[in-house]
Design a protein around this motif. Structure first.
Motif, PDB file in Angstrom:
ATOM      1  N   LYS A   1      58.618   4.655  48.132  1.00 34.77           N
ATOM      2  CA  LYS A   1      59.045   4.745  49.542  1.00 34.77           C
ATOM      3  C   LYS A   1      58.459   5.975  50.220  1.00 34.77           C
ATOM      4  O   LYS A   1      58.236   5.981  51.430  1.00 34.77           O
ATOM      5  CB  LYS A   1      60.566   4.785  49.625  1.00 34.77           C
ATOM      6  N   LEU A   2      58.218   7.023  49.447  1.00 33.81           N
ATOM      7  CA  LEU A   2      57.647   8.246  50.039  1.00 33.81           C
ATOM      8  C   LEU A   2      56.125   8.189  50.098  1.00 33.81           C
ATOM      9  O   LEU A   2      55.470   9.171  50.442  1.00 33.81           O
ATOM     10  CB  LEU A   2      58.089   9.473  49.235  1.00 33.81           C
ATOM     11  N   GLY A   3      55.557   7.030  49.724  1.00 36.22           N
ATOM     12  CA  GLY A   3      54.118   6.843  49.878  1.00 36.22           C
ATOM     13  C   GLY A   3      53.297   7.179  48.647  1.00 36.22           C
ATOM     14  O   GLY A   3      52.071   7.313  48.735  1.00 36.22           O
ATOM     15  N   VAL A   4      53.959   7.318  47.497  1.00 33.41           N
ATOM     16  CA  VAL A   4      53.234   7.689  46.272  1.00 33.41           C
ATOM     17  C   VAL A   4      52.849   6.432  45.509  1.00 33.41           C
ATOM     18  O   VAL A   4      53.613   5.463  45.439  1.00 33.41           O
ATOM     19  CB  VAL A   4      54.125   8.603  45.388  1.00 33.41           C
ATOM     20  N   ASN A   5      51.684   6.469  44.904  1.00 36.48           N
ATOM     21  CA  ASN A   5      51.200   5.369  44.074  1.00 36.48           C
ATOM     22  C   ASN A   5      51.687   5.616  42.639  1.00 36.48           C
ATOM     23  O   ASN A   5      51.190   6.501  41.950  1.00 36.48           O
ATOM     24  CB  ASN A   5      49.667   5.342  44.162  1.00 36.48           C
ATOM     25  N   ILE A   6      52.674   4.818  42.206  1.00 35.52           N
ATOM     26  CA  ILE A   6      53.266   5.015  40.873  1.00 35.52           C
ATOM     27  C   ILE A   6      53.430   3.667  40.196  1.00 35.52           C
ATOM     28  O   ILE A   6      53.860   2.694  40.829  1.00 35.52           O
ATOM     29  CB  ILE A   6      54.617   5.779  40.965  1.00 35.52           C
ATOM     30  N   THR A   7      53.066   3.615  38.921  1.00 36.25           N
ATOM     31  CA  THR A   7      53.206   2.379  38.147  1.00 36.25           C
ATOM     32  C   THR A   7      54.177   2.634  37.009  1.00 36.25           C
ATOM     33  O   THR A   7      53.994   3.576  36.227  1.00 36.25           O
ATOM     34  CB  THR A   7      51.843   1.973  37.536  1.00 36.25           C
ATOM     35  N   GLU A   8      55.200   1.810  36.912  1.00 38.08           N
ATOM     36  CA  GLU A   8      56.151   1.946  35.804  1.00 38.08           C
ATOM     37  C   GLU A   8      55.535   1.466  34.509  1.00 38.08           C
ATOM     38  O   GLU A   8      54.826   0.460  34.489  1.00 38.08           O
ATOM     39  CB  GLU A   8      57.390   1.071  36.061  1.00 38.08           C
ATOM     40  N   LEU A   9      55.846   2.161  33.411  1.00 39.38           N
ATOM     41  CA  LEU A   9      55.564   1.690  32.061  1.00 39.38           C
ATOM     42  C   LEU A   9      56.916   1.465  31.393  1.00 39.38           C
ATOM     43  O   LEU A   9      57.925   2.023  31.849  1.00 39.38           O
ATOM     44  CB  LEU A   9      54.775   2.754  31.280  1.00 39.38           C
ATOM     45  N   PRO A  10      56.973   0.674  30.333  1.00 40.06           N
ATOM     46  CA  PRO A  10      58.280   0.486  29.677  1.00 40.06           C
ATOM     47  C   PRO A  10      58.900   1.824  29.271  1.00 40.06           C
ATOM     48  O   PRO A  10      60.107   2.005  29.348  1.00 40.06           O
ATOM     49  CB  PRO A  10      57.955  -0.358  28.440  1.00 40.06           C
ATOM     50  N   ASP A  11      58.061   2.791  28.887  1.00 39.10           N
ATOM     51  CA  ASP A  11      58.577   4.073  28.390  1.00 39.10           C
ATOM     52  C   ASP A  11      58.066   5.252  29.214  1.00 39.10           C
ATOM     53  O   ASP A  11      57.938   6.354  28.688  1.00 39.10           O
ATOM     54  CB  ASP A  11      58.174   4.259  26.922  1.00 39.10           C
ATOM     55  N   GLY A  12      57.772   5.036  30.474  1.00 39.38           N
ATOM     56  CA  GLY A  12      57.299   6.139  31.304  1.00 39.38           C
ATOM     57  C   GLY A  12      56.718   5.654  32.602  1.00 39.38           C
ATOM     58  O   GLY A  12      57.192   4.679  33.191  1.00 39.38           O
TER      59      GLY A  12
END
Ligand code: S3P
Length: 445
Positions: free
Chosen positions: A362-373
């Motif tokens: 929502k704050l505009g960051v590109n983030i990808t979830e991993l199962p453990d991180g």
């Protein structure tokens, strides 16, 4: 319903002593209650979590005088210990609120009592796994019933004889280890606990301070039953997990120079410093000393450019509670940060990987979830916006720091649980430069 509204920009300057360590505060009440003689505690965390533990032992007949501290000092306790076998049957279920630590550590004590008892908590706690303590305690001979899927509430039948076990924990966890060390005090024989990785060692240190013989060999601990605890005094250092928000805030906000005083520096807790230094943070450690068996120091943090890194997996357990704010550090670092080996974050007060990924997106960051991180692409600045804390204290405080590098204000909803670990957070943060106001009438300038 408490909301934080945080103005964009600014810097953190001045000096501050954050409240007492939560882990040590819980343990001071539990060990002080089970000891023989009078234990005095200073610097006690006056957060809802540790106050619930205090109330639980009072309701089991332990005389505890609580003297509220003036601002920045923490509370004081005078505990008239009742000895290992002096607890009384509580009239009502013991409500530990939001605290996994209280529930898991107290499970080790209650499983061994002559009387039946029940542990309950809030909705978040009732969603958290307790099989990790139920299973080994039942192997020791305890009788425990629980909700579906081994979740709370936990009901202890009482009146069972416990026998020592030799146990390897399924995950490295100080809560499991401590639960079993407490139960071991009541068990016949010597209990041995082996872990796959390092977990915080406050229980080992404090038990020794109370005169208990604790064997420590690499990743194994052992405790033989029948040992008595002798009262002592406990000076609780400032919580490095609470300091972490300011350490990251000062690192990311240009123009910051902040002194944090009397911070607990137990080596099983300082992963946050190692990780931030690998990212390029400027953290100076001074005035190192030892207080009641725990190392303590002052930290000077100055703004510095942070770079993305692959967070070393062996540092993860040493910084497990600091990941929400480390996600924020990664979000404004140069380049990519990769966090793995942190699946435990999914079973904290909320699923912290999902909560941080939702909010940072929502704050505009590109983030990808991993199962453990997660994999986080650092951005020059964040967009600002409205994010949900999912009623998790550490998610709320982490996102408040993101405003320091945002173009627009950051609004964080559902922040009431900040009081579980950090009373007066907004006032303290405001005092050193964070443009934070709260929406529940306790607005700070
Ligand atoms: C704690 C241990 C950690 C930590 C928690 C407090 C303790 O949990 O996350 O906030 O006081 O023992 P685990 O032991 O489950 O890793």
């Amino acid at each position: 319903m408490t909301t934080f509204v945080v103005n964009p920009g600014g810097s953190l300057n001045g000096q501050l002593r954050v409240p007492g360590d939560k882990s040590i505060s819980h343990r001071s009440v539990i060990l002080g209650a089970l000891a023989e003689g009078q234990t005095r505690v200073s610097g006690f965390l006056e957060g809802q979590d540790s106050l619930n533990t205090l109330a639980a032992f009072q309701s089991m007949g332990v005389p505890i005088e609580y003297i509220a501290g003036s601002e920045g000092e923490g509370g004081s306790l005078v505990i008239d210990g009742v000895g290992l076998h002096g607890l009384k049957s509580p009239e009502n279920p013991l409500d530990v609120g939001n605290s996994g630590t209280a529930m898991r550590l107290m499970a080790g004590v209650l499983a061994a009592q002559k009387f039946p008892s029940t542990l309950i908590g809030d909705e978040s706690l009732h969603g958290r796994p307790m099989g990790r303590v139920i299973d080994p305690l039942m192997q020791m001979g305890a009788e425990i019933s629980s909700g579906a899927d081994k979740r709370p509430p936990l009901a202890f039948a009482g009146g069972r004889t416990l026998n020592a076990i030799d146990y390897t924990t399924p995950v490295a966890s100080a809560q499991i280890k401590s639960c079993l060390m407490l139960a071991a005090l009541y068990a016949n024989g010597e209990t041995r606990i082996h872990e796959a990785g390092v977990s915080r060692d406050h229980t080992e240190r404090m038990l020794r301070g109370f005169g208990v013989d604790v064997g420590v060999n690499d990743l194994s601990v052992s405790v033989h039953g029948g040992q008595k605890l002798s009262a002592t005094s406990v000076d609780v250092p400032a919580d490095i997990s609470s300091a972490a928000f300011f350490i990251v805030g000062a690192s990311i906000a240009p123009g910051s120079s902040l002194l944090l005083q009397h911070v607990g520096m137990n080596p099983t807790r300082t992963g946050i410093l190692d990780i931030l230094r690998l990212m390029g943070a400027n953290i100076e450690i001074t005035n190192e000393r030892s207080v009641a068996g725990e190392p303590v120091a002052d930290l000077r943090i100055q703004h510095s450019r942070l770079n993305g890194i692959d967070v070393p997996v062996d540092l993860v357990p040493l910084a497990i509670d600091e990941f929400p704010v480390l996600f924020v550090a990664a979000a404004c670092a140069v380049g990519e940060t990769r966090i793995t080996g942190a699946a435990e974050l999914r079973v904290k007060e909320t699923d912290r990987i999902k909560a941080m990924a939702d909010g940072l997106t929502k704050l505009g960051v590109n983030i990808t979830e991993l199962p453990d991180g997660a994999v986080i692409q650092g951005a020059q600045s964040l967009r600002g916006g409205v994010v949900d804390s999912f009623e998790d204290h550490r998610i709320a405080m982490a996102f408040s720091m993101a405003a320091l590098v945002s173009d627009n204000s950051v609004t964080v909803t559902d922040c009431a649980n900040v009081a579980t670990s950090f009373p007066h957070y907004a006032e303290l943060a405001s005092g050193i430069g964070l443009g934070i106001t709260t929406s529940d009438g306790s607005a700070v300038s």
